[in-house]
Design an enzyme around this catalytic site. Structure first.
Site, PDB file in Angstrom:
ATOM      1  CG  ASP A   1      -2.006   1.024   1.172  1.00  0.00           C
ATOM      2  OD1 ASP A   1      -2.163   1.653   0.113  1.00  0.00           O
ATOM      3  OD2 ASP A   1      -2.713   1.193   2.185  1.00  0.00           O
TER       4      ASP A   1
ATOM      5  CG  ASP B   1      -3.269   3.886  -3.520  1.00  0.00           C
ATOM      6  OD1 ASP B   1      -4.186   3.113  -3.859  1.00  0.00           O
ATOM      7  OD2 ASP B   1      -3.373   4.687  -2.574  1.00  0.00           O
ATOM      8  CD  GLU B   2      -5.569  -0.837  -1.520  1.00  0.00           C
ATOM      9  OE1 GLU B   2      -5.253  -1.625  -0.604  1.00  0.00           O
ATOM     10  OE2 GLU B   2      -6.575  -0.112  -1.486  1.00  0.00           O
TER      11      GLU B   2
END
Length: 363
Positions: free
Chosen positions: A13, A108-109
Site C-alpha cells: 500500500d 496505489d495498492e
C-alpha cells in the site's frame, strides 16, 4: 483454526500516494499540510492528504470545507490523474519482477502471491522489504507492506506500521493476533454492522469465536459466514491477477429512516462524493457506461433506477432518486445507494472523457 495452507501473501500500500507524488515533484509541498481534492466552495471532497495534514484530523473522503476548518493552513490542490496512472504502471512493473500473481486493488495498492518466488530463499518478509526498497530507489516514494498467509490478514498488517513500514503475521502468530482484532477491521464491517454486533457484545474476533455460530448465521446471513471465517483466520480467496471489475457502488443504511426528499438529497451528496473518490482508483482502466440509484424503504422493499451515461454527475443522481421517490410516496427510506457500471477502455483517447470528472469534483 488458521488455514494451514502455506501461502505467502503480501499487501503493498503506497503511503498517501497522490500527496506523496506531489511532494516529490514539488519540494515546496514537503513540509506543509497538503491535500488532493476539490475546492470547498464547490462541494468538493478530498481524495487523500499527507501525514502532516492527518495530524490535524484531516482524512480522505472528508469534505474540503471541513478539512479547512480543522486545518486552516491546509493547501488543497487538484489531482493529476494521468500522472498518477503512469507512476502506478511503474510500480506494477516492479511487482511483476517478483511474481506474476499480482492483483491490483487500485492505483496505489495490490495483493501479491509470492508463494512460489525463490528470491531471498523464499522469504516473504525479505521479498516485501526488497519491493519497498525498489519503489523508493527507483521512484522516490515510500510504501508500506503487510505479510500473512491470507489476503485479509495481509491487508490489515500493511496498515500496522504506516507510513514506510512493514508488519508480518507469521502463521504461528496468526491465531493469537486474530483474537484481539477489532471486528471493525474486518473487510465489509461498516459502522452499522459494528453497532449491531456491539449490541450483542461482539467487539473482537475472540467474541465471535465464542458466539454461537447458528445464531450469528441466523442474524447476519452471508455476512455472518464471512465473520465466522475471518474471525477464525480462514480466507481462501486466491490472488486474482485477471479480476475484472464491472461495477462500483456505495450505499448507506441509516440508523433512523429518512422521511423526505430533501434529507435524501443531502445524503446522496455524501454518497456521490464517496463514489467519485473510489472512481479515481479504477478510471485508469475502466470507463463509465451507466449510472444507477438504489432505494430501500422501511418496509424493506427495494427499487433501483439506472440510465446510460459516460460520466457520473450529481444532477443525474438527483433525477434518478426523484424518479424512485415519486413512485413510492409516503414511504420512509432505510437505505440509499449510488452505482456506476464499468467497461474496459478500448483506447487511451477515451481516457480524456473521464478525466473531465476531475474538473467537476476534484479540481
Amino acid at each position: 483454526m488458521i488455514n494451514p495452507k502455506a501461502r505467502k501473501i503480501i499487501h503493498v500500500d503506497m503511503d498517501a500516494f497522490y500527496a506523496s507524488v506531489e511532494m516529490r515533484d514539488n519540494p515546496h509541498y514537503k513540509n506543509i499540510p497538503l491535500a488532493i481534492g476539490g475546492r470547498s466552495e464547490r462541494r468538493g471532497v478530498l481524495s487523500t492528504c499527507n501525514y502532516i495534514a492527518r495530524e490535524y484530523g484531516v482524512r480522505s473522503a472528508m469534505p474540503s470545507f471541513k478539512a479547512k476548518e480543522l486545518c486552516p493552513d491546509l493547501v488543497i490542490i487538484p489531482g493529476r490523474m494521468q500522472h498518477y496512472v503512469e507512476i502506478s504502471k511503474k510500480i506494477r512493473e516492479i511487482f511483476f519482477r517478483y511474481t506474476d500473481l499480482v492483483e491490483p486493488l487500485s492505483l496505489d495498492e495490490a495483493f501479491l502471491d509470492v508463494s512460489d518466488c525463490t528470491l531471498f530463499q523464499g522469504s516473504a518478509t525479505f521479498i516485501a522489504q526488497d519491493i519497498r526498497r525498489a519503489i523508493f530507489d527507483e521512484l522516490n516514494l515510500t510504501a508500506s507492506a503487510g505479510v500473512a498467509n491470507c489476503k485479509f490478514l495481509a491487508k490489515i498488517a500493511s496498515d500496522e506500521n504506516k507510513p514506510n513500514g512493514q508488519f508480518v503475521i507469521a502463521p504461528a502468530q496468526a491465531a493469537e493476533f486474530i483474537k484481539t482484532l477489532p471486528l471493525k477491521k474486518i473487510p465489509g464491517v461498516g459502522k452499522v454492522t459494528q453497532q449491531k454486533l456491539a449490541l450483542k457484545g461482539l467487539f473482537t474476533c475472540r467474541d465471535v469465536q465464542q458466539y454461537q455460530a447458528e445464531l450469528l448465521l441466523a442474524e447476519f446471513g452471508k455476512q455472518g459466514e464471512r465473520l465466522l471465517a475471518f474471525s477464525r483466520g480462514i480466507d481462501n480467496r486466491p490472488v486474482e491477477p485477471n479480476r475484472e471489475r464491472k461495477s462500483l457502488a456505495v450505499e448507506h443504511t441509516f440508523l433512523k429512516d429518512l422521511s423526505n426528499e430533501e434529507q435524501c438529497i443531502k445524503k446522496m451528496a455524501e454518497l456521490y462524493n464517496e463514489l467519485n473518490r473510489r472512481l479515481e482508483q479504477v478510471l485508469a482502466e475502466k470507463m463509465i457506461v451507466r449510472v444507477g440509484v438504489k432505494v430501500k424503504f422501511s418496509d424493506f422493499t427495494q427499487k433501483t433506477s439506472e440510465r446510460k451515461s459516460t460520466e457520473l454527475s450529481f444532477s443525474l443522481l438527483e433525477i434518478l432518486l426523484h424518479h424512485l421517490l415519486v413512485q413510492n410516496p409516503d414511504k420512509r427510506i432505510r437505505l440509499l445507494g449510488a452505482s456506476v457500471g464499468l467497461e474496459n477502455r478500448v483506447g487511451q483517447e477515451q481516457y480524456a472523457v473521464q478525466l473531465s470528472f476531475m474538473d467537476k469534483g476534484f479540481s
